[in-house]
Design a protein around this motif. Structure first.
Motif, PDB file in Angstrom:
ATOM      1  N   ARG A  57      40.645 -31.076   0.170  1.00  0.00           N
ATOM      2  CA  ARG A  57      39.265 -31.345  -0.256  1.00  0.00           C
ATOM      3  C   ARG A  57      39.322 -32.433  -1.323  1.00  0.00           C
ATOM      4  NH1 ARG A  57      35.237 -28.371   1.193  1.00  0.00           N
ATOM      5  NH2 ARG A  57      34.138 -28.587  -0.795  1.00  0.00           N
ATOM      6  N   VAL A  64      31.074 -38.663  -2.903  1.00  0.00           N
ATOM      7  CA  VAL A  64      31.008 -37.884  -1.669  1.00  0.00           C
ATOM      8  C   VAL A  64      32.153 -36.884  -1.658  1.00  0.00           C
ATOM      9  CG1 VAL A  64      31.116 -38.003   0.845  1.00  0.00           C
ATOM     10  CG2 VAL A  64      29.974 -39.813  -0.433  1.00  0.00           C
ATOM     11  N   TYR A  65      31.811 -35.614  -1.457  1.00  0.00           N
ATOM     12  CA  TYR A  65      32.815 -34.551  -1.350  1.00  0.00           C
ATOM     13  C   TYR A  65      33.061 -34.287   0.123  1.00  0.00           C
ATOM     14  CZ  TYR A  65      32.146 -33.513  -6.281  1.00  0.00           C
ATOM     15  OH  TYR A  65      32.101 -33.587  -7.647  1.00  0.00           O
ATOM     16  N   GLY A  66      34.328 -34.114   0.491  1.00  0.00           N
ATOM     17  CA  GLY A  66      34.633 -33.828   1.881  1.00  0.00           C
ATOM     18  C   GLY A  66      36.039 -33.299   2.045  1.00  0.00           C
ATOM     19  N   LEU A  78      36.796 -38.251   6.660  1.00  0.00           N
ATOM     20  CA  LEU A  78      36.383 -37.070   5.913  1.00  0.00           C
ATOM     21  C   LEU A  78      35.313 -36.313   6.681  1.00  0.00           C
ATOM     22  CD1 LEU A  78      35.923 -38.414   2.269  1.00  0.00           C
ATOM     23  CD2 LEU A  78      37.897 -37.271   3.240  1.00  0.00           C
ATOM     24  N   VAL A  80      32.264 -34.128   6.040  1.00  0.00           N
ATOM     25  CA  VAL A  80      31.393 -33.823   4.911  1.00  0.00           C
ATOM     26  C   VAL A  80      30.447 -32.673   5.218  1.00  0.00           C
ATOM     27  CG1 VAL A  80      31.546 -36.097   3.862  1.00  0.00           C
ATOM     28  CG2 VAL A  80      29.794 -35.656   5.583  1.00  0.00           C
ATOM     29  N   LYS A  85      31.410 -36.507  10.317  1.00  0.00           N
ATOM     30  CA  LYS A  85      32.633 -37.119   9.794  1.00  0.00           C
ATOM     31  C   LYS A  85      32.335 -38.555   9.420  1.00  0.00           C
ATOM     32  CE  LYS A  85      35.764 -34.199  12.417  1.00  0.00           C
ATOM     33  NZ  LYS A  85      36.811 -34.150  13.432  1.00  0.00           N
TER      34      LYS A  85
END
Length: 117
Positions: A57, A64-66, A78, A80, A85
């Motif tokens: 992670r 952006v978190y993914g 990634l 998300v 993706k």
């Protein structure tokens, strides 16, 4: 006695008073306070990017978190959200995101410790 020492023509004192020595001291201070920590941070980031694996992670420089789903040269794919993706440059990844369960447990444990104090 110390005053007599100051009046004596001492080459060491002349060197300490010279502008060159002051510039040298400033260069050393800049290296220790600015350049060296930046080099260490860059090395740590490059190490993290080299050790990325599927399932990690991460957070990008854009916020952006993914989860890492795949790799291709200098591009990281990634995930998300479910079925969503995106591809980002490997250099855009700023860091690893701690696991949600570990982070919340650590935070709650720290709050309890602070309350006890």
């Amino acid at each position: 006695m110390p005053l007599g020492f100051m009046l004596v023509d001492n080459p060491l004192l002349d060197l300490m008073r010279s502008p060159f020595s002051m510039i040298l001291v400033m260069v050393v201070v800049f290296y220790v306070l600015l350049i060296r920590p930046q080099q260490q941070q860059r090395k740590k980031t490059q190490e993290m990017l080299a050790n990325l694996k599927t399932g990690d992670r991460v957070v990008t420089s854009g916020g952006v978190y993914g989860t890492v789903a795949g790799f291709r040269d200098s591009v990281v794919q990634l995930q998300v959200a479910a079925q969503v993706k995106i591809e980002v440059a490997r250099s855009a990844i700023q860091g690893l995101q701690p696991g949600e369960s570990n982070g919340s447990e650590d935070a709650s444990q720290e709050l309890e410790k602070n309350k006890k104090k």
